[in-house]
Design a protein around this motif. Structure first.
Motif, short mmCIF file in Angstrom:
data_model
loop_
_atom_site.label_atom_id
_atom_site.label_comp_id
_atom_site.label_asym_id
_atom_site.label_seq_id
_atom_site.Cartn_x
_atom_site.Cartn_y
_atom_site.Cartn_z
N CYS A 61 -14.88 36.55 20.78
CA CYS A 61 -14.39 35.87 19.58
C CYS A 61 -13.52 34.67 19.96
N VAL A 62 -12.61 34.85 20.91
CA VAL A 62 -11.73 33.75 21.32
C VAL A 62 -12.56 32.63 21.95
N SER A 64 -15.73 31.88 21.41
CA SER A 64 -16.50 31.22 20.36
C SER A 64 -15.62 30.32 19.50
N HIS A 65 -14.39 30.78 19.24
CA HIS A 65 -13.45 29.98 18.45
C HIS A 65 -13.17 28.65 19.14
N SER A 68 -16.54 26.39 19.40
CA SER A 68 -17.03 25.90 18.13
C SER A 68 -16.18 24.78 17.57
N ARG A 69 -14.90 24.73 17.95
CA ARG A 69 -14.00 23.70 17.43
C ARG A 69 -13.88 22.49 18.35
N CYS A 205 -7.52 36.74 16.76
CA CYS A 205 -8.45 35.88 17.49
C CYS A 205 -8.24 34.42 17.11
N ASP A 206 -8.18 34.13 15.80
CA ASP A 206 -8.00 32.75 15.35
C ASP A 206 -6.65 32.20 15.80
N GLY A 209 -6.74 31.64 19.57
CA GLY A 209 -7.70 30.57 19.84
C GLY A 209 -7.16 29.20 19.49
N ASP A 210 -6.47 29.09 18.36
CA ASP A 210 -5.88 27.81 17.95
C ASP A 210 -4.84 27.34 18.96
#
Length: 220
Positions: A61-62, A64-65, A68-69, A205-206, A209-210
């Motif tokens: 998840c991390v 992909s975050h 993807s950004r 995760c978000d 990831g941010d």
């Protein structure tokens, strides 16, 4: 060195999703000035503890975050990396400190794999999401009018993760990010159970990831 603390309360789609409270701490010792360029980053889960393991789905998840950004960041898949460097990054043999990388690089195959993948940063994530405090009851049965359930259940989820950023070229730790998230989920049932789930792991995760994007990306 900089230290940031961020608290987030997420209540998305309140008729379907419960609230999540999240806190992020960030300590950065050496931030790249213009992203990581042509280098790559690998995100790995720590799995040394006997009572839990960092979930592979959270690591994915991390990754992909981040990718993807900022599509310019090359994120090496955890399993791909582990396969390429087997058995040097298995739980019993994985380096615990950045200085341990020098020992690994004495092996020619290890040094060649790092060079091929152009790995600049290694991010170790340690932690897990656990379920706590379940309460309530639910009864389901079949009668003349059909099947159905009646009752109410609730439980809490708590996520705690810490990401440690290693600069492979400098053999040094250059940043550390930790996040906690908690939320209460519900399961009311009048004929049909309706889960109202707190997305605790997704919020964690978000959040992490941010913060990693601020470190790795030239666009943030």
């Amino acid at each position: 060195m900089s230290l940031q603390r961020l608290a987030i309360a997420a209540c998305l789609l309140p008729w379907l999703t419960a609230c999540v409270n999240s806190t992020v701490d960030q300590m950065v010792f050496n931030t790249p000035g213009a992203g990581i360029g042509d280098a790559s980053v690998v995100i790995l889960g720590r799995r040394h503890a006997s009572d839990y393991e960092t979930e592979p789905e959270f690591i994915r998840c991390v990754g992909s975050h981040i990718s993807s950004r900022d599509k310019s960041i090359s994120v090496i898949g955890e399993q791909e990396f582990l396969n390429a460097l087997y058995p040097w990054f298995e739980p019993r043999t994985a380096p615990l400190r950045p200085t341990d990388l020098a020992r690994l690089l004495e092996h020619r195959d290890v040094a060649r794999a790092f060079t091929t993948m152009q790995t600049r940063y290694m991010i170790w994530i340690d932690g897990s999401t656990v379920r706590n405090d379940s309460a309530g009851s639910m009864t389901c049965g079949i009668g003349p009018g059909g099947a159905g359930c009646f009752g109410f259940g609730t439980w809490s989820n708590d996520a705690n993760y810490e990401a440690t950023i290693w600069d492979f070229s400098k053999r040094a730790e250059v940043g550390r990010i930790s996040t906690t998230a908690s939320g209460q989920s519900y399961m009311p049932a009048v004929v049909v159970p309706i889960p109202i789930i707190a997305p605790v792991q997704g919020t964690a995760c978000d959040s992490i990831g941010d913060q990693l994007l601020e470190f790795l990306s030239a666009e943030y």
